[in-house]
Design an enzyme around this catalytic site. Structure first.
Site, mmCIF file in Angstrom:
data_model
loop_
_atom_site.group_PDB
_atom_site.id
_atom_site.type_symbol
_atom_site.label_atom_id
_atom_site.label_comp_id
_atom_site.label_asym_id
_atom_site.label_seq_id
_atom_site.Cartn_x
_atom_site.Cartn_y
_atom_site.Cartn_z
ATOM 1 N N ILE A 16 107.833 -48.538 76.694
ATOM 2 C CA ILE A 16 107.804 -48.383 78.150
ATOM 3 C C ILE A 16 107.817 -49.746 78.853
ATOM 4 O O ILE A 16 108.475 -49.924 79.891
ATOM 5 C CB ILE A 16 106.556 -47.560 78.558
ATOM 6 C CG1 ILE A 16 106.689 -46.110 78.049
ATOM 7 C CG2 ILE A 16 106.350 -47.581 80.073
ATOM 8 C CD1 ILE A 16 105.403 -45.278 78.159
ATOM 9 N N ASP A 64 97.397 -61.734 74.559
ATOM 10 C CA ASP A 64 96.542 -60.723 73.918
ATOM 11 C C ASP A 64 95.564 -60.244 74.971
ATOM 12 O O ASP A 64 94.651 -60.970 75.372
ATOM 13 C CB ASP A 64 95.806 -61.328 72.722
ATOM 14 C CG ASP A 64 95.029 -60.270 71.941
ATOM 15 O OD1 ASP A 64 94.797 -59.171 72.501
ATOM 16 O OD2 ASP A 64 94.654 -60.528 70.791
ATOM 17 N N TYR A 167 90.983 -42.764 72.875
ATOM 18 C CA TYR A 167 92.193 -42.979 73.688
ATOM 19 C C TYR A 167 92.042 -42.267 75.028
ATOM 20 O O TYR A 167 92.294 -42.848 76.090
ATOM 21 C CB TYR A 167 93.407 -42.452 72.912
ATOM 22 C CG TYR A 167 94.739 -42.710 73.565
ATOM 23 C CD1 TYR A 167 95.339 -43.964 73.504
ATOM 24 C CD2 TYR A 167 95.409 -41.693 74.237
ATOM 25 C CE1 TYR A 167 96.577 -44.196 74.094
ATOM 26 C CE2 TYR A 167 96.641 -41.912 74.833
ATOM 27 C CZ TYR A 167 97.228 -43.169 74.767
ATOM 28 O OH TYR A 167 98.442 -43.391 75.361
ATOM 29 N N LYS A 171 91.902 -43.953 78.739
ATOM 30 C CA LYS A 171 92.932 -43.629 79.733
ATOM 31 C C LYS A 171 92.319 -43.004 80.989
ATOM 32 O O LYS A 171 92.818 -43.200 82.094
ATOM 33 C CB LYS A 171 94.013 -42.731 79.113
ATOM 34 C CG LYS A 171 94.832 -43.436 78.023
ATOM 35 C CD LYS A 171 95.548 -44.678 78.556
ATOM 36 C CE LYS A 171 96.490 -45.316 77.553
ATOM 37 N NZ LYS A 171 97.178 -46.515 78.079
ATOM 38 N N THR A 202 108.690 -43.537 71.970
ATOM 39 C CA THR A 202 108.530 -44.986 71.733
ATOM 40 C C THR A 202 107.851 -45.164 70.368
ATOM 41 O O THR A 202 107.301 -44.211 69.809
ATOM 42 C CB THR A 202 107.620 -45.660 72.791
ATOM 43 O OG1 THR A 202 106.260 -45.302 72.508
ATOM 44 C CG2 THR A 202 107.981 -45.276 74.211
HETATM 45 N N1 LIG Z 1 104.742 -43.244 74.358
HETATM 46 C C1 LIG Z 1 103.949 -42.310 74.851
HETATM 47 O O1 LIG Z 1 104.052 -41.115 74.512
HETATM 48 C C2 LIG Z 1 102.901 -42.669 75.870
HETATM 49 C C3 LIG Z 1 102.351 -41.647 76.641
HETATM 50 C C4 LIG Z 1 101.389 -41.954 77.589
HETATM 51 C C5 LIG Z 1 100.995 -43.259 77.768
HETATM 52 N N2 LIG Z 1 101.544 -44.251 77.008
HETATM 53 C C6 LIG Z 1 101.073 -45.604 77.227
HETATM 54 O O2 LIG Z 1 102.167 -46.428 77.537
HETATM 55 C C7 LIG Z 1 101.862 -47.761 77.181
HETATM 56 C C8 LIG Z 1 103.022 -48.355 76.406
HETATM 57 O O3 LIG Z 1 103.146 -47.684 75.182
HETATM 58 P P1 LIG Z 1 104.540 -47.432 74.464
HETATM 59 O O4 LIG Z 1 104.670 -45.986 74.279
HETATM 60 O O5 LIG Z 1 105.612 -48.178 75.148
HETATM 61 O O6 LIG Z 1 104.213 -48.043 73.026
HETATM 62 P P2 LIG Z 1 104.764 -49.327 72.264
HETATM 63 O O7 LIG Z 1 103.967 -49.400 71.030
HETATM 64 O O8 LIG Z 1 106.239 -49.260 72.164
HETATM 65 O O9 LIG Z 1 104.395 -50.531 73.242
HETATM 66 C C9 LIG Z 1 103.087 -51.025 73.371
HETATM 67 C C10 LIG Z 1 103.171 -52.536 73.522
HETATM 68 O O10 LIG Z 1 101.850 -53.045 73.759
HETATM 69 C C11 LIG Z 1 101.724 -54.231 73.008
HETATM 70 N N3 LIG Z 1 100.321 -54.538 72.741
HETATM 71 C C12 LIG Z 1 99.474 -53.890 71.901
HETATM 72 N N4 LIG Z 1 98.293 -54.516 71.864
HETATM 73 C C13 LIG Z 1 98.381 -55.580 72.695
HETATM 74 C C14 LIG Z 1 97.484 -56.609 73.067
HETATM 75 N N5 LIG Z 1 96.260 -56.688 72.537
HETATM 76 N N6 LIG Z 1 97.890 -57.531 73.968
HETATM 77 C C15 LIG Z 1 99.154 -57.481 74.477
HETATM 78 N N7 LIG Z 1 100.050 -56.550 74.145
HETATM 79 C C16 LIG Z 1 99.675 -55.601 73.259
HETATM 80 C C17 LIG Z 1 102.488 -53.954 71.714
HETATM 81 O O11 LIG Z 1 102.802 -55.145 71.006
HETATM 82 C C18 LIG Z 1 103.695 -53.214 72.240
HETATM 83 O O12 LIG Z 1 104.760 -54.085 72.558
HETATM 84 C C19 LIG Z 1 100.548 -47.711 76.422
HETATM 85 O O13 LIG Z 1 99.483 -48.086 77.287
HETATM 86 C C20 LIG Z 1 100.419 -46.254 76.043
HETATM 87 O O14 LIG Z 1 99.081 -45.861 75.878
HETATM 88 C C21 LIG Z 1 102.499 -43.993 76.069
#
Ligand SMILES: NC(=O)c1ccc[n+]([C@@H]2O[C@H](COP(=O)([O-])OP(=O)(O)OC[C@H]3O[C@@H](n4cnc5c(N)ncnc54)[C@H](O)[C@@H]3O)[C@@H](O)[C@H]2O)c1
Length: 263
Positions: A16, A64, A167, A171, A202
């Site tokens: 995302i 981080d 989680y 959230k 993702t």
């Molecule tokens: N994919 C889904 O179904 C979904 C649904 C609801 C919410 N989300 C939320 O969307 C957000 C993005 O998730 P995504 O689905 O794109 O997953 P993703 O794993 O593709 O991306 C997450 C990114 O966060 C980075 N990250 C993790 N720990 C970190 C840290 N300590 N410092 C800096 N960066 C860090 C990772 O390296 C990665 O690039 C998250 O907060 C997730 O909880 C995702």
């Protein structure tokens, strides 16, 4: 859409966050910072933005979110590079499965530090900077804006899930932080909202197993989604565009859910 200011996307290496950074570029934002703990992947995203949108200045920053010093340094670097910060998407997040009996204290701590305390550190540094800068006017709104923040929560920020207690708790916390900061800084021209995506395709979802087990898991993912499909990262990026642009100038301290209709 009109984005005359500077964007910062955490979690910008993947999923995302990456889609959001690319979408900012596609919508005409000319100064974009992407920050992530995964430097190799972040640099790939930086190259992709630069090659697709040569007119865009993009800066990749190792970040981080578990460390307040790292977050402050990243925000300082964005300001040193681009002069200000206007549109923040706090996207970085992780997922750990395990009900309350099963989940270890160390996993609880990790998810809390990234998903909730990390968003707090980001909002703290971003809002502190926004309060110092003059408001900007965009073509999308007659109301000058000092900044807009989107904290990425989840549908798990709106309901329980017995297999994801930590989680879910983090959230829900992101929703609470966003509503509170939205109220506190509204009169200063800063808007803060939480975005609650449903299941989005993702890497965070993990790989599906091969064969029948994979098909079963894929079917489970869509069973409760009225649209009968999972969402794509760019569909969430569009929501971030709305919430950071002048088109949502009267929207703050609230949530936007994008989950394809949950039964
Ligand atoms: N994919 C889904 O179904 C979904 C649904 C609801 C919410 N989300 C939320 O969307 C957000 C993005 O998730 P995504 O689905 O794109 O997953 P993703 O794993 O593709 O991306 C997450 C990114 O966060 C980075 N990250 C993790 N720990 C970190 C840290 N300590 N410092 C800096 N960066 C860090 C990772 O390296 C990665 O690039 C998250 O907060 C997730 O909880 C995702």
């Amino acid at each position: 859409m009109d984005f005359p200011g500077v964007a910062l996307v955490t979690g910008g290496a993947s999923g995302i966050g990456k889609a959001t950074a690319l979408r900012f570029a596609a919508e005409g934002c000319k100064r974009i910072a992407i920050a992530d703990v995964n430097l190799a992947l972040l640099q790939k995203t930086e190259s992709e933005i630069s090659s697709t949108y040569p007119e865009v200045a993009v800066k990749a920053i190792l970040l981080d979110v578990r460390s307040q010093a790292s977050v402050q340094a990243a925000v300082d670097e964005v300001v040193a590079t681009f002069g200000r910060i206007d549109y923040c998407a706090n996207v970085a997040g992780i997922l750990r499965f395990g009900d309350t009996v099963v989940l270890s204290a160390s996993d609880f701590e990790l998810v809390y530090q990234v998903n909730l305390r990390g968003v707090f550190f980001c909002a703290k540094a971003e809002i502190s900077q926004m309060l110092k800068q003059e408001p900007l006017v965009s073509k999308d709104s007659p109301w000058p804006a000092r900044g807009a923040i989107v904290n990425v929560s989840s549908q798990a920020g709106l309901m329980g899930n017995g297999d994801l207690p930590c989680y879910v708790a983090t959230k829900h916390g992101v929703v609470g932080l966003s509503k509170s900061d939205g109220l506190k800084y509204a009169a200063k021209g800063i808007r803060v909202n939480a975005l609650c995506p449903g299941t989005i395709e993702t890497p965070i979802l993990g790989d599906l197993p091969q064969g029948e087990a994979g098909a079963k898991r894929a079917a489970e993912r869509t069973r409760e989604i009225a649209m009968g499909r999972v969402g794509q990262p760019d569909e969430i990026a569009h929501c971030v565009m709305f919430l950071t642009s002048g088109r949502s100038s009267f929207v703050t301290a609230t949530t936007l859910a994008a989950h394809g209709g949950l039964r």
